[in-house]
Enzyme design. Structure first.
Site: not given
Length: 386
Positions: A36-37, A49, A55, A92, A94, A132, A206, A216
């Site tokens: 998706w990028r 998203e 997930t 998948l 939900y 979000y 992280c 980091c």
DNA sequence: AAATCGGGGAT
DNA sequence: ATCCCAGATTT
């Protein structure tokens, strides 16, 4: 907003700029090549998203590829049937996400000819899109400077600020959302890159139990790291205890087809197809499996009293007449806080008329699943009925 | 604020 | 085995 504003002390404009600069630089070198990028197509970002809600990335990737191939744009999705959408989504989890995605696609086509709104508050009106997801889409697709807060950033922000306690609790959430917005308040653009970089940092560096602070890029701006133990921050309090349930799946054959039913709106796996299930009282659950430990490929006859009880329960649950006779396998799976031990039991159907059964029922060939099967139905067809 | 809603990856 | 995951929605 009635919230009192928090000043975040050291997080001056200068400090935020330095943080952003270093994070964006790190991200440009370490960003994963996720499907998706490839571009900034709001439709693809939206699908990703929704799939990514609760997930993991690795789980989503193959589902995302199949979904985009099957429904390449919002018009294709709007024109599909709900069953088509669920069929691609099957496995998948939900499943409400898939139904709301479909509803939202139809709304978008009807209201704006499929064009996506760019504002966070407009996106948030669509079903399945909360704060979000609205911010994630707006920032990634349109560079709207909107803060995000999800699993990765909860942990990252909590550590940057050395915020004590569970970052999901009420007061912490308010503080962390404000901090998320603070990171976008300096007006330098690149909102999508910043948000993805924050999540990538949470995912790759992280991490929950062993943060790699030595790698980091912003470690010296992290209060938790300065306190000497980043892993002590941003962690969750214990989850509710797992409750064990016992179910039986009744496997009833007619020719080369098996009896299946569609779950309705007030059940788990709404809209998906499964073998008829019965919830077993605890004493029956142990009795059904008492004959011997599970032997793969071996069919175990049921004790007569157990078979009789199952027959009663099948009739009470579904007005289904059958005679259960063999245990042919066991599966374990989980639904949120429940762990289900599922006994797969072959039964002989007795004068079954689909129209007389409550809800949607079908005789289904297990090999040709054009229907949306639950994951356990899929496992049963692949491991037990073959 | 708490409960609901899946399934699998990572440790 | 247990924890956790690019949350939203209902109660």
């Amino acid at each position: 907003m009635a919230d009192t504003t928090i000043d975040f002390q050291e997080w001056t404009s200068h400090h935020v700029r330095r943080f952003r600069r270093r994070l964006l630089h790190w991200f440009s070198a370490h960003r994963r090549d996720l499907p998706w990028r490839k571009d900034r197509n709001p439709y693809a970002i939206w699908i990703s998203e929704i799939m990514l809600q609760q997930t993991q990335v690795a789980t989503v990737i193959p589902y995302f590829e199949r979904f985009l191939a099957r429904f390449p744009d919002v018009h294709a999705l709007a024109q599909a049937t709900e069953e088509d959408v669920l069929q691609v989504w099957a496995g998948l989890g939900y499943y409400r996400r898939a139904r709301q995605l479909h509803t939202a696609a139809k709304q978008l086509v009807a209201q704006t000819n499929g064009r996506f709104p760019q504002r966070v508050d407009q996106l948030q009106q669509l079903p399945g899109i909360g704060r979000y997801t609205a911010a994630a889409i707006a920032s990634q697709a349109f560079d709207v400077p909107a803060g995000i807060l999800e699993a990765n950033t909860q942990r990252v922000y909590a550590r940057l600020l050395a915020l004590e306690g569970d970052p999901r609790r009420g007061l912490a959430q308010r503080i962390l959302w404000q901090f998320a917005e603070r990171l976008h308040a300096v007006g330098e653009g690149k909102a999508g890159e910043l948000n993805q970089g924050l999540m990538e940092l949470g995912s790759l560096i992280c991490s929950p139990t062993s943060p790699a602070c030595t790698r980091c890029p912003v470690a010296d701006q992290c209060s938790a790291q300065r306190n000497g133990d980043a892993a002590a921050y941003g962690t969750f309090s214990r989850r509710p205890r797992v409750t064990e349930l016992h179910h039986a799946a009744l496997l009833i054959r007619r020719g080369n087809r098996w009896l299946m039913r569609q779950n309705d709106a007030h059940q788990w796996w709404t809209g998906l197809w499964d073998f008829p299930r019965i919830e077993l009282p605890a004493e029956l659950a142990t009795a059904a499996g008492r004959s011997s430990p599970s032997v793969k490929g071996r069919h175990q006859p049921l004790p007569a009293d157990v078979a009789a009880k199952l027959q009663e329960l099948a009739h009470a649950s579904y007005t289904l007449s059958c005679r259960p006779h063999h245990l042919v396998g066991r599966l374990t799976h989980s639904v949120t806080r429940f762990r289900i031990r599922l006994q797969c039991i072959v039964a002989e159907g007795h004068r079954i008329r689909l129209a007389h059964l409550p809800g949607q029922w079908k005789w289904v060939e297990p090999s040709a699943h054009s229907l949306p099967f639950t994951s356990t139905a899929r496992r049963i067809t692949q491991q037990i009925l073959t």
